[in-house]
Motif scaffolding. Sequence first.
Motif, PDB file in Angstrom:
ATOM      1  N   ILE A 180      73.786 -27.739   9.967  1.00 25.83           N
ATOM      2  CA  ILE A 180      73.786 -26.313  10.301  1.00 25.83           C
ATOM      3  C   ILE A 180      74.581 -26.009  11.565  1.00 25.83           C
ATOM      4  CG2 ILE A 180      72.356 -24.346  10.971  1.00 25.83           C
ATOM      5  CD1 ILE A 180      70.170 -25.370   9.166  1.00 25.83           C
ATOM      6  N   THR A 181      74.306 -26.749  12.633  1.00 29.92           N
ATOM      7  CA  THR A 181      74.919 -26.428  13.928  1.00 29.92           C
ATOM      8  C   THR A 181      76.447 -26.387  13.892  1.00 29.92           C
ATOM      9  OG1 THR A 181      72.996 -27.391  15.054  1.00 29.92           O
ATOM     10  CG2 THR A 181      74.966 -26.991  16.378  1.00 29.92           C
ATOM     11  N   PRO A 182      77.122 -27.351  13.274  1.00 30.11           N
ATOM     12  CA  PRO A 182      78.594 -27.269  13.245  1.00 30.11           C
ATOM     13  C   PRO A 182      79.106 -26.007  12.560  1.00 30.11           C
ATOM     14  CG  PRO A 182      77.861 -29.479  12.653  1.00 30.11           C
ATOM     15  CD  PRO A 182      76.643 -28.617  12.672  1.00 30.11           C
ATOM     16  N   GLU A 183      78.384 -25.555  11.539  1.00 31.96           N
ATOM     17  CA  GLU A 183      78.817 -24.357  10.819  1.00 31.96           C
ATOM     18  C   GLU A 183      78.685 -23.110  11.684  1.00 31.96           C
ATOM     19  OE1 GLU A 183      80.191 -23.946   7.782  1.00 31.96           O
ATOM     20  OE2 GLU A 183      80.322 -26.126   7.654  1.00 31.96           O
ATOM     21  N   ILE A 184      77.578 -23.006  12.414  1.00 29.42           N
ATOM     22  CA  ILE A 184      77.391 -21.779  13.196  1.00 29.42           C
ATOM     23  C   ILE A 184      78.185 -21.829  14.502  1.00 29.42           C
ATOM     24  CG2 ILE A 184      75.140 -21.394  12.134  1.00 29.42           C
ATOM     25  CD1 ILE A 184      75.033 -22.040  15.734  1.00 29.42           C
ATOM     26  N   LYS A 185      78.548 -23.014  14.938  1.00 27.09           N
ATOM     27  CA  LYS A 185      79.397 -23.128  16.126  1.00 27.09           C
ATOM     28  C   LYS A 185      80.826 -22.674  15.829  1.00 27.09           C
ATOM     29  CE  LYS A 185      76.688 -24.992  19.323  1.00 27.09           C
ATOM     30  NZ  LYS A 185      76.387 -24.284  20.590  1.00 27.09           N
ATOM     31  N   ALA A 186      81.217 -22.789  14.556  1.00 30.36           N
ATOM     32  CA  ALA A 186      82.579 -22.441  14.172  1.00 30.36           C
ATOM     33  C   ALA A 186      82.788 -20.929  14.086  1.00 30.36           C
ATOM     34  CB  ALA A 186      82.921 -23.086  12.830  1.00 30.36           C
ATOM     35  N   ARG A 187      81.705 -20.170  14.111  1.00 31.61           N
ATOM     36  CA  ARG A 187      81.821 -18.718  14.046  1.00 31.61           C
ATOM     37  C   ARG A 187      80.643 -18.103  14.780  1.00 31.61           C
ATOM     38  NH1 ARG A 187      78.366 -17.211   9.695  1.00 31.61           N
ATOM     39  NH2 ARG A 187      77.694 -19.029   8.473  1.00 31.61           N
ATOM     40  N   LYS A 188      80.800 -16.855  15.169  1.00 34.44           N
ATOM     41  CA  LYS A 188      79.713 -16.176  15.857  1.00 34.44           C
ATOM     42  C   LYS A 188      78.676 -15.751  14.835  1.00 34.44           C
ATOM     43  CE  LYS A 188      78.636 -12.363  18.990  1.00 34.44           C
ATOM     44  NZ  LYS A 188      79.169 -11.190  19.740  1.00 34.44           N
ATOM     45  N   ILE A 189      77.486 -16.290  14.932  1.00 32.45           N
ATOM     46  CA  ILE A 189      76.450 -15.999  13.950  1.00 32.45           C
ATOM     47  C   ILE A 189      75.590 -14.821  14.412  1.00 32.45           C
ATOM     48  CG2 ILE A 189      74.805 -17.642  14.953  1.00 32.45           C
ATOM     49  CD1 ILE A 189      73.838 -18.237  12.120  1.00 32.45           C
ATOM     50  N   GLU A 190      75.291 -13.932  13.491  1.00 34.24           N
ATOM     51  CA  GLU A 190      74.363 -12.850  13.777  1.00 34.24           C
ATOM     52  C   GLU A 190      72.940 -13.414  13.718  1.00 34.24           C
ATOM     53  OE1 GLU A 190      75.117  -9.787  14.718  1.00 34.24           O
ATOM     54  OE2 GLU A 190      77.247 -10.289  14.625  1.00 34.24           O
ATOM     55  N   PRO A 191      72.014 -12.875  14.502  1.00 37.07           N
ATOM     56  CA  PRO A 191      70.676 -13.467  14.554  1.00 37.07           C
ATOM     57  C   PRO A 191      69.759 -13.092  13.393  1.00 37.07           C
ATOM     58  CG  PRO A 191      70.817 -11.634  16.085  1.00 37.07           C
ATOM     59  CD  PRO A 191      72.197 -11.836  15.527  1.00 37.07           C
ATOM     60  N   ASN A 192      70.166 -12.138  12.564  1.00 34.68           N
ATOM     61  CA  ASN A 192      69.282 -11.683  11.488  1.00 34.68           C
ATOM     62  C   ASN A 192      69.905 -11.866  10.105  1.00 34.68           C
ATOM     63  OD1 ASN A 192      68.483  -9.417  13.841  1.00 34.68           O
ATOM     64  ND2 ASN A 192      66.760 -10.256  12.700  1.00 34.68           N
ATOM     65  N   GLY A 193      69.018 -12.135   9.123  1.00 34.69           N
ATOM     66  CA  GLY A 193      69.406 -12.054   7.721  1.00 34.69           C
ATOM     67  C   GLY A 193      69.914 -13.305   7.057  1.00 34.69           C
ATOM     68  N   HIS A 194      69.891 -14.452   7.728  1.00 36.95           N
ATOM     69  CA  HIS A 194      70.453 -15.678   7.141  1.00 36.95           C
ATOM     70  C   HIS A 194      69.375 -16.444   6.364  1.00 36.95           C
ATOM     71  CE1 HIS A 194      74.259 -15.120   9.219  1.00 36.95           C
ATOM     72  NE2 HIS A 194      73.564 -14.819  10.298  1.00 36.95           N
ATOM     73  N   TYR A 195      69.051 -15.931   5.186  1.00 37.90           N
ATOM     74  CA  TYR A 195      67.974 -16.537   4.401  1.00 37.90           C
ATOM     75  C   TYR A 195      68.326 -17.920   3.879  1.00 37.90           C
ATOM     76  CZ  TYR A 195      64.790 -12.593   4.481  1.00 37.90           C
ATOM     77  OH  TYR A 195      63.889 -11.626   4.885  1.00 37.90           O
ATOM     78  N   TYR A 196      69.601 -18.206   3.698  1.00 40.10           N
ATOM     79  CA  TYR A 196      69.963 -19.552   3.250  1.00 40.10           C
ATOM     80  C   TYR A 196      69.577 -20.572   4.313  1.00 40.10           C
ATOM     81  CZ  TYR A 196      72.648 -23.481   1.441  1.00 40.10           C
ATOM     82  OH  TYR A 196      73.012 -24.716   0.948  1.00 40.10           O
ATOM     83  N   LEU A 197      69.817 -20.242   5.574  1.00 35.40           N
ATOM     84  CA  LEU A 197      69.435 -21.140   6.658  1.00 35.40           C
ATOM     85  C   LEU A 197      67.913 -21.244   6.780  1.00 35.40           C
ATOM     86  CD1 LEU A 197      72.018 -20.196   9.456  1.00 35.40           C
ATOM     87  CD2 LEU A 197      72.177 -21.951   7.676  1.00 35.40           C
ATOM     88  N   VAL A 198      67.229 -20.126   6.563  1.00 33.15           N
ATOM     89  CA  VAL A 198      65.759 -20.160   6.576  1.00 33.15           C
ATOM     90  C   VAL A 198      65.259 -21.111   5.491  1.00 33.15           C
ATOM     91  CG1 VAL A 198      63.643 -18.824   6.232  1.00 33.15           C
ATOM     92  CG2 VAL A 198      65.543 -17.821   7.505  1.00 33.15           C
ATOM     93  N   ALA A 199      65.858 -21.011   4.301  1.00 37.46           N
ATOM     94  CA  ALA A 199      65.437 -21.865   3.189  1.00 37.46           C
ATOM     95  C   ALA A 199      65.724 -23.332   3.465  1.00 37.46           C
ATOM     96  CB  ALA A 199      66.130 -21.420   1.898  1.00 37.46           C
ATOM     97  N   LEU A 200      66.896 -23.629   4.033  1.00 35.53           N
ATOM     98  CA  LEU A 200      67.216 -25.017   4.355  1.00 35.53           C
ATOM     99  C   LEU A 200      66.198 -25.596   5.335  1.00 35.53           C
ATOM    100  CD1 LEU A 200      71.106 -25.210   4.814  1.00 35.53           C
ATOM    101  CD2 LEU A 200      69.732 -26.062   2.909  1.00 35.53           C
ATOM    102  N   CYS A 201      65.917 -24.856   6.402  1.00 38.93           N
ATOM    103  CA  CYS A 201      64.975 -25.346   7.411  1.00 38.93           C
ATOM    104  C   CYS A 201      63.587 -25.529   6.812  1.00 38.93           C
ATOM    105  CB  CYS A 201      64.920 -24.385   8.609  1.00 38.93           C
ATOM    106  SG  CYS A 201      66.412 -24.420   9.639  1.00 38.93           S
ATOM    107  N   ALA A 202      63.181 -24.593   5.959  1.00 38.00           N
ATOM    108  CA  ALA A 202      61.861 -24.700   5.329  1.00 38.00           C
ATOM    109  C   ALA A 202      61.795 -25.899   4.386  1.00 38.00           C
ATOM    110  CB  ALA A 202      61.552 -23.411   4.567  1.00 38.00           C
ATOM    111  N   GLU A 203      62.867 -26.110   3.615  1.00 35.95           N
ATOM    112  CA  GLU A 203      62.891 -27.232   2.681  1.00 35.95           C
ATOM    113  C   GLU A 203      62.838 -28.562   3.427  1.00 35.95           C
ATOM    114  OE1 GLU A 203      65.425 -28.796  -1.207  1.00 35.95           O
ATOM    115  OE2 GLU A 203      66.217 -27.183   0.037  1.00 35.95           O
TER     116      GLU A 203
END
Length: 213
Positions: A82-105
């Motif tokens: 995850i970290t390399p992907e979000i470091k490559a672009r400015k990530i907004e703090p809301n709405g990233h359900y794919y990341l929520v799902a990955l962390c939960a899984e």
Amino acid sequence: MTTLQPFTFTCPLCGNMFETALVTSSNSFGPLHSDFYREASGTQPVCYFAHSCTSCGFSGFDGDFQPQQFSEEFRKKVAEIITPEIKARKIEPNGHYYLVALCAEWQGATPLALGRIYQMGAWCHRTKNEPDKEQFFLARAAEFFERGIKAGEAQGENKAVYMYILGDLYRRLGSPESAGEWYRKAVEAVKAGGDPKIAEMAERQIKDPKDIL
């Protein structure tokens, strides 16, 4: 009306402090979608339930940002994937359900719980009028809900509900045969002890499918 307020979270994984938008009040005055998304009047709150750390990318719901312990395996996955992907672009703090799902899984969430996260992600992208992304999340939700049902996670009245939802997800995904199969399974599950309203909804969707109930 939905009320949003800025709120500062401290990431429990990396310690970064970041500002996000928090839903402090909402409503259910809007129409009910056939897959149980209830619209609010005004701003739709669903995208603001998911938060992502702007430094490491750890993602979750409000309660996931309380202090907690993480396994080394989890920390490694976040750092490498995850970290390399979000470091490559400015990530907004809301709405990233794919990341929520990955962390939960990676933390051991059940298939039904993951299906619910992906379903909420689909709703988020529906409110943004992003059909391609909505379809991706609908497909993932269907995959995990089906896994959960087959694993025996859905019990009692919930079984018919999840079967109905699966029918509606497949209908929205353009698979009418799979949709009809799960709608009919929902009807049969109600006969074994479920809410008659679910059977009524399933039968209605078989005969005259609609996106808004």
